[in-house]
Design an enzyme around this catalytic site. Structure first.
Site, mmCIF file in Angstrom:
data_model
loop_
_atom_site.group_PDB
_atom_site.id
_atom_site.type_symbol
_atom_site.label_atom_id
_atom_site.label_comp_id
_atom_site.label_asym_id
_atom_site.label_seq_id
_atom_site.Cartn_x
_atom_site.Cartn_y
_atom_site.Cartn_z
ATOM 1 N N ASP A 114 -17.042 7.359 -1.714
ATOM 2 C CA ASP A 114 -15.773 7.142 -1.018
ATOM 3 C C ASP A 114 -15.459 8.429 -0.255
ATOM 4 O OD1 ASP A 114 -13.273 6.270 -0.203
ATOM 5 O OD2 ASP A 114 -12.360 6.344 -2.196
ATOM 6 N N ARG A 135 -13.795 -8.413 1.773
ATOM 7 C CA ARG A 135 -12.365 -8.200 1.506
ATOM 8 C C ARG A 135 -11.589 -9.489 1.824
ATOM 9 N NH1 ARG A 135 -10.179 -3.173 1.340
ATOM 10 N NH2 ARG A 135 -8.566 -4.340 0.236
ATOM 11 N N CYS A 149 -16.343 1.857 0.468
ATOM 12 C CA CYS A 149 -15.199 0.995 0.780
ATOM 13 C C CYS A 149 -14.768 1.122 2.233
ATOM 14 C CB CYS A 149 -14.040 1.315 -0.152
ATOM 15 S SG CYS A 149 -13.554 3.053 -0.099
ATOM 16 N N HIS A 186 -7.148 0.945 -6.671
ATOM 17 C CA HIS A 186 -7.399 0.070 -5.512
ATOM 18 C C HIS A 186 -8.099 -1.199 -6.017
ATOM 19 C CE1 HIS A 186 -7.790 -1.101 -1.472
ATOM 20 N NE2 HIS A 186 -8.685 -0.256 -1.029
ATOM 21 N N ARG A 210 0.888 -1.178 0.000
ATOM 22 C CA ARG A 210 0.000 0.000 0.000
ATOM 23 C C ARG A 210 0.922 1.223 0.000
ATOM 24 N NH1 ARG A 210 -5.351 1.461 3.380
ATOM 25 N NH2 ARG A 210 -6.118 0.104 1.738
ATOM 26 N N GLN A 265 -10.049 -3.806 -3.664
ATOM 27 C CA GLN A 265 -11.337 -3.313 -3.162
ATOM 28 C C GLN A 265 -12.442 -3.573 -4.186
ATOM 29 O OE1 GLN A 265 -12.110 -1.588 -0.111
ATOM 30 N NE2 GLN A 265 -14.149 -2.066 -0.836
HETATM 31 N N1 NVA Z 1 -9.915 6.665 -1.648
HETATM 32 C C1 NVA Z 1 -9.626 6.196 -0.318
HETATM 33 C C2 NVA Z 1 -9.829 4.732 -0.222
HETATM 34 C C3 NVA Z 1 -9.603 4.184 1.172
HETATM 35 C C4 NVA Z 1 -9.776 2.711 1.252
HETATM 36 C C5 NVA Z 1 -8.218 6.574 0.046
HETATM 37 O O1 NVA Z 1 -7.335 6.507 -0.817
HETATM 38 O O2 NVA Z 1 -7.994 6.929 1.198
HETATM 39 N N1 CP Z 2 -11.251 -0.111 2.218
HETATM 40 C C1 CP Z 2 -9.986 -0.159 2.651
HETATM 41 O O1 CP Z 2 -9.037 -0.386 1.890
HETATM 42 O O2 CP Z 2 -9.842 0.051 3.982
HETATM 43 P P1 CP Z 2 -8.485 0.254 4.776
HETATM 44 O O3 CP Z 2 -7.928 1.582 4.385
HETATM 45 O O4 CP Z 2 -8.881 0.193 6.218
HETATM 46 O O5 CP Z 2 -7.540 -0.855 4.398
#
Ligand code: NVA
Ligand code: CP
Length: 314
Positions: A232, A301, A273, A135, A108, A138
């Site tokens: 989101d 997930r 998400c 992502h 990540r 997801q």
């Molecule tokens: N768009 C959000 C998704 C989190 C799972 C982010 O990047 O924080």
């Molecule tokens: N939806 C998602 O990826 O959540 P986290 O940021 O908690 O991993």
């Protein structure tokens, strides 16, 4: 690059998967979810490294539990505590070394380019656990959830509202038109909140090839007759806090509330998400209401991570 590296599959972006491969992953996840004990030793002796440059609840826990329930092991590695995070080691060297110990890497990161560099230097599969750009894990698990709720995917309409210059939106755009789903994106006009133009081009092409509807509109009422309403965070992990007030006012019109749910219709479900902020991108009555399926979505997930790990590591 050796032959093994050339043949290796990674999961960096849903752009790289065919519609058939996406649907096969959904089928596999459904199968695993129904008979979890059958897979208890499927990845026995295998190790997954999980690199994190940003926070996580769901991605971290679901990958770790998935590896354990498949008989393998997962290691959490905070990049802040690594030579890479301290600027002492290159992305390339990090990837080359890690691949000597591990059977797969999940990362990540902020930069999608860094993720691609890890994959280019890795002798083991690399999985995108979220970058600023996309992502994929997801969206694969969201497709599993939608399939469970409606018994099908083809022909359904998903409407996404809010910040569309966004990793989740991009992954929907790569996947949905390829598997016969219709996609409406409702976001403020202008570059800041609009999807990346290269992804728009790709989505238009997939929609044309597959005869699906794909639109981007500044009118939130495009959600009419949707099967899924999705939003989101307006403050994705990489967005600085000092932009919050301005973003809230720019995105207010796209908040998912009971009026928009009503327009979508009684059969529509609400998805997010997570993490979510009630009173911002969604009102509490919607996310905590009868049409919301966000907890099933979060659970899935886990089941989809297992399918992804088996696909890449078996
Ligand atoms: N768009 C959000 C998704 C989190 C799972 C982010 O990047 O924080
Ligand atoms: N939806 C998602 O990826 O959540 P986290 O940021 O908690 O991993």
């Amino acid at each position: 690059m050796d032959q093994k590296m050339k043949e290796l599959r990674h999961l960096l972006s849903l752009k790289d998967l065919s519609g058939k491969e996406i649907l096969s992953l959904v089928d596999l996840a459904l199968k695993i979810k129904k008979s979890q004990s059958k897979y208890a030793k499927a990845l026995a002796g295998k190790n997954l490294l999980m690199f994190f440059e940003k926070p996580s609840l769901r991605t971290r826990l679901s990958f770790e539990v998935a590896m354990l329930q498949l008989g393998g092991h997962a290691i959490y590695y905070d990049l802040q505590g690594s030579p890479l995070g301290k600027g002492k080691e290159s992305v390339e060297d990090t990837a080359r070394v890690v691949a000597r110990y591990m059977d797969a890497i999940m990362a990540r990161l902020y930069s999608h380019e860094d993720l691609k560099k890890i994959a280019a230097n890795s002798r083991v599969p690399v999985i995108n656990g979220l970058t600023d750009f996309s992502h994929p894990c997801q969206i694969l698990s969201d497709l599993l959830t939608i399939r469970e709720k409606f018994g099908k995917l083809k022909g359904l309409k998903l409407s996404y509202l809010g910040d569309a210059n966004n990793n989740v939106t991009h992954s929907f755009m790569f996947a949905l038109p390829k598997i016969g789903m219709h996609l409406s994106i409702c976001c403020p006009p202008g570059k800041e909140f609009s999807p990346n133009p290269s992804v728009v081009e790709a989505a238009k092409k997939y929609a044309k090839d597959n005869g699906t509807k794909f639109i981007i509109s500044s009118n939130p009422e495009e959600v009419r007759d949707s099967d899924v309403l999705y939003t989101d965070s307006w403050m994705s992990y990489h967005i600085p806090k000092d932009q919050e007030a301005r973003r809230i006012s720019a995105l207010q019109k796209y908040q998912v509330n009971s009026r928009l749910m009503h327009l979508a219709g009684k059969k529509a479900v609400f998805m997010h998400c997570l993490p979510a902020e009630r009173g911002k991108e969604v009102t509490a009555d919607v996310i905590d209401g009868a049409q919301s399926i966000v907890l099933d979505e979060a659970e899935n997930r886990l089941h989809m991570q297992k399918a992804i790990l088996l696909w890449l590591m078996k």
